[in-house]
Motif scaffolding. Structure first.
Motif, PDB file in Angstrom:
ATOM      1  N   ALA A  69      11.817  -9.524  -1.194  1.00 32.43           N
ATOM      2  CA  ALA A  69      11.411  -9.067   0.136  1.00 32.43           C
ATOM      3  C   ALA A  69      12.103  -9.905   1.217  1.00 32.43           C
ATOM      4  N   ALA A  70      12.201 -11.215   0.996  1.00 33.73           N
ATOM      5  CA  ALA A  70      12.861 -12.101   1.952  1.00 33.73           C
ATOM      6  C   ALA A  70      14.367 -11.824   2.013  1.00 33.73           C
ATOM      7  N   VAL A  71      14.976 -11.629   0.867  1.00 31.12           N
ATOM      8  CA  VAL A  71      16.423 -11.366   0.810  1.00 31.12           C
ATOM      9  C   VAL A  71      16.762 -10.054   1.511  1.00 31.12           C
ATOM     10  N   LEU A  72      15.951  -9.024   1.291  1.00 31.82           N
ATOM     11  CA  LEU A  72      16.246  -7.693   1.806  1.00 31.82           C
ATOM     12  C   LEU A  72      15.630  -7.397   3.165  1.00 31.82           C
ATOM     13  N   GLY A  73      14.759  -8.284   3.651  1.00 33.19           N
ATOM     14  CA  GLY A  73      14.095  -8.031   4.924  1.00 33.19           C
ATOM     15  C   GLY A  73      13.150  -6.846   4.852  1.00 33.19           C
ATOM     16  N   MET A  74      12.455  -6.711   3.720  1.00 32.07           N
ATOM     17  CA  MET A  74      11.529  -5.598   3.501  1.00 32.07           C
ATOM     18  C   MET A  74      10.134  -6.140   3.244  1.00 32.07           C
ATOM     19  N   SER A  75       9.146  -5.254   3.270  1.00 29.78           N
ATOM     20  CA  SER A  75       7.787  -5.655   2.933  1.00 29.78           C
ATOM     21  C   SER A  75       7.664  -5.829   1.419  1.00 29.78           C
ATOM     22  N   ILE A  76       6.728  -6.659   1.029  1.00 27.54           N
ATOM     23  CA  ILE A  76       6.481  -6.889  -0.400  1.00 27.54           C
ATOM     24  C   ILE A  76       6.063  -5.597  -1.088  1.00 27.54           C
ATOM     25  N   SER A  77       5.227  -4.795  -0.412  1.00 26.52           N
ATOM     26  CA  SER A  77       4.776  -3.549  -1.047  1.00 26.52           C
ATOM     27  C   SER A  77       5.928  -2.565  -1.233  1.00 26.52           C
ATOM     28  N   ALA A  78       6.860  -2.508  -0.286  1.00 24.26           N
ATOM     29  CA  ALA A  78       8.012  -1.610  -0.423  1.00 24.26           C
ATOM     30  C   ALA A  78       8.900  -2.052  -1.581  1.00 24.26           C
ATOM     31  N   VAL A  79       9.135  -3.364  -1.699  1.00 22.72           N
ATOM     32  CA  VAL A  79       9.947  -3.890  -2.800  1.00 22.72           C
ATOM     33  C   VAL A  79       9.235  -3.648  -4.125  1.00 22.72           C
ATOM     34  N   SER A  80       7.942  -3.871  -4.162  1.00 22.36           N
ATOM     35  CA  SER A  80       7.166  -3.673  -5.371  1.00 22.36           C
ATOM     36  C   SER A  80       7.258  -2.228  -5.856  1.00 22.36           C
ATOM     37  N   HIS A  81       7.185  -1.290  -4.928  1.00 15.49           N
ATOM     38  CA  HIS A  81       7.299   0.128  -5.276  1.00 15.49           C
ATOM     39  C   HIS A  81       8.661   0.418  -5.911  1.00 15.49           C
ATOM     40  N   GLN A  82       9.724  -0.088  -5.305  1.00 16.45           N
ATOM     41  CA  GLN A  82      11.066   0.135  -5.834  1.00 16.45           C
ATOM     42  C   GLN A  82      11.248  -0.536  -7.193  1.00 16.45           C
ATOM     43  N   LEU A  83      10.691  -1.733  -7.364  1.00 12.37           N
ATOM     44  CA  LEU A  83      10.778  -2.427  -8.652  1.00 12.37           C
ATOM     45  C   LEU A  83      10.074  -1.644  -9.751  1.00 12.37           C
ATOM     46  N   ARG A  84       8.965  -1.016  -9.416  1.00 10.03           N
ATOM     47  CA  ARG A  84       8.241  -0.217 -10.402  1.00 10.03           C
ATOM     48  C   ARG A  84       9.132   0.926 -10.913  1.00 10.03           C
ATOM     49  N   LEU A  85       9.852   1.587  -9.989  1.00 10.80           N
ATOM     50  CA  LEU A  85      10.761   2.662 -10.388  1.00 10.80           C
ATOM     51  C   LEU A  85      11.914   2.113 -11.238  1.00 10.80           C
ATOM     52  N   LEU A  86      12.460   0.973 -10.841  1.00  9.97           N
ATOM     53  CA  LEU A  86      13.561   0.365 -11.593  1.00  9.97           C
ATOM     54  C   LEU A  86      13.108  -0.091 -12.979  1.00  9.97           C
ATOM     55  N   ARG A  87      11.896  -0.627 -13.050  1.00 12.01           N
ATOM     56  CA  ARG A  87      11.357  -1.098 -14.334  1.00 12.01           C
ATOM     57  C   ARG A  87      11.080   0.084 -15.260  1.00 12.01           C
ATOM     58  N   THR A  88      10.519   1.157 -14.727  1.00 15.57           N
ATOM     59  CA  THR A  88      10.237   2.356 -15.523  1.00 15.57           C
ATOM     60  C   THR A  88      11.524   2.941 -16.100  1.00 15.57           C
ATOM     61  N   ALA A  89      12.595   2.887 -15.331  1.00 12.01           N
ATOM     62  CA  ALA A  89      13.892   3.395 -15.792  1.00 12.01           C
ATOM     63  C   ALA A  89      14.629   2.377 -16.664  1.00 12.01           C
ATOM     64  N   ARG A  90      14.011   1.239 -16.906  1.00  9.75           N
ATOM     65  CA  ARG A  90      14.577   0.151 -17.710  1.00  9.75           C
ATOM     66  C   ARG A  90      15.894  -0.372 -17.139  1.00  9.75           C
ATOM     67  N   LEU A  91      15.936  -0.450 -15.813  1.00 12.44           N
ATOM     68  CA  LEU A  91      17.086  -1.027 -15.125  1.00 12.44           C
ATOM     69  C   LEU A  91      16.853  -2.499 -14.821  1.00 12.44           C
ATOM     70  N   VAL A  92      15.585  -2.875 -14.657  1.00 14.87           N
ATOM     71  CA  VAL A  92      15.208  -4.282 -14.473  1.00 14.87           C
ATOM     72  C   VAL A  92      14.055  -4.592 -15.428  1.00 14.87           C
ATOM     73  N   ARG A  93      13.850  -5.873 -15.663  1.00 12.97           N
ATOM     74  CA  ARG A  93      12.711  -6.302 -16.487  1.00 12.97           C
ATOM     75  C   ARG A  93      12.090  -7.518 -15.836  1.00 12.97           C
ATOM     76  N   GLY A  94      10.806  -7.711 -16.139  1.00 12.64           N
ATOM     77  CA  GLY A  94      10.068  -8.823 -15.556  1.00 12.64           C
ATOM     78  C   GLY A  94       9.715  -9.886 -16.578  1.00 12.64           C
ATOM     79  N   ARG A  95       9.582 -11.113 -16.083  1.00 11.31           N
ATOM     80  CA  ARG A  95       9.157 -12.249 -16.904  1.00 11.31           C
ATOM     81  C   ARG A  95       8.046 -12.952 -16.136  1.00 11.31           C
ATOM     82  N   ARG A  96       6.863 -13.026 -16.758  1.00 15.33           N
ATOM     83  CA  ARG A  96       5.722 -13.658 -16.105  1.00 15.33           C
ATOM     84  C   ARG A  96       5.786 -15.170 -16.274  1.00 15.33           C
TER      85      ARG A  96
END
Length: 127
Positions: A69-96
């Motif tokens: 969000a800081a890098v892109l100048g976007m809200s956390i919720s907007a970035v989170s929404h986009q990450l969900r789409l990217l994760r579902t398409a297996r373009l990105v992955r998360g590590r807790r």
């Protein structure tokens, strides 16, 4: 195919004919329709400029939602929404890591796809 005035190509043949050897080669080498549909879905997800920006940032190393969000100048919720789409398409992955999830590009195939697309566009833009 012939050329029109100004050197641009027509999109149709001026003569109707079938080149059997070429047609047979194309038929034998065709990719399965299911794989093509999957690829179309993947490329559709990638085609959004915001998602491309997220993936471009992640190519340099893992980032959490707040970092992105800081890098892109976007809200956390907007970035989170986009990450969900990217994760579902297996373009990105998360590590807790405790309460934070760090995201990265899913695998080397996606990284190569990004490299090729960006190199192609840089060449076209004269960079």
């Amino acid at each position: 195919m012939g050329e029109q005035k100004g050197g641009s190509m027509k999109d149709v043949c001026e003569v109707r004919c079938i080149h059997e050897e070429n047609v047979n080669r194309a038929l034998l080498g065709r990719t399965d329709d299911g794989v093509l549909e999957e690829a179309a879905g993947l490329l559709g997800v990638i085609s959004d400029p915001t998602r491309l920006k997220i993936m471009d940032a992640l190519r340099l190393g893992e980032l959490c939602v707040c970092d992105l969000a800081a890098v892109l100048g976007m809200s956390i919720s907007a970035v989170s929404h986009q990450l969900r789409l990217l994760r579902t398409a297996r373009l990105v992955r998360g590590r807790r890591a405790g309460k934070v999830i760090f995201y990265t590009i899913h695998d080397e195939h996606i990284d190569k796809l990004m490299d090729m697309a960006l190199d192609h566009c840089r060449q076209r833009c004269g960079e």
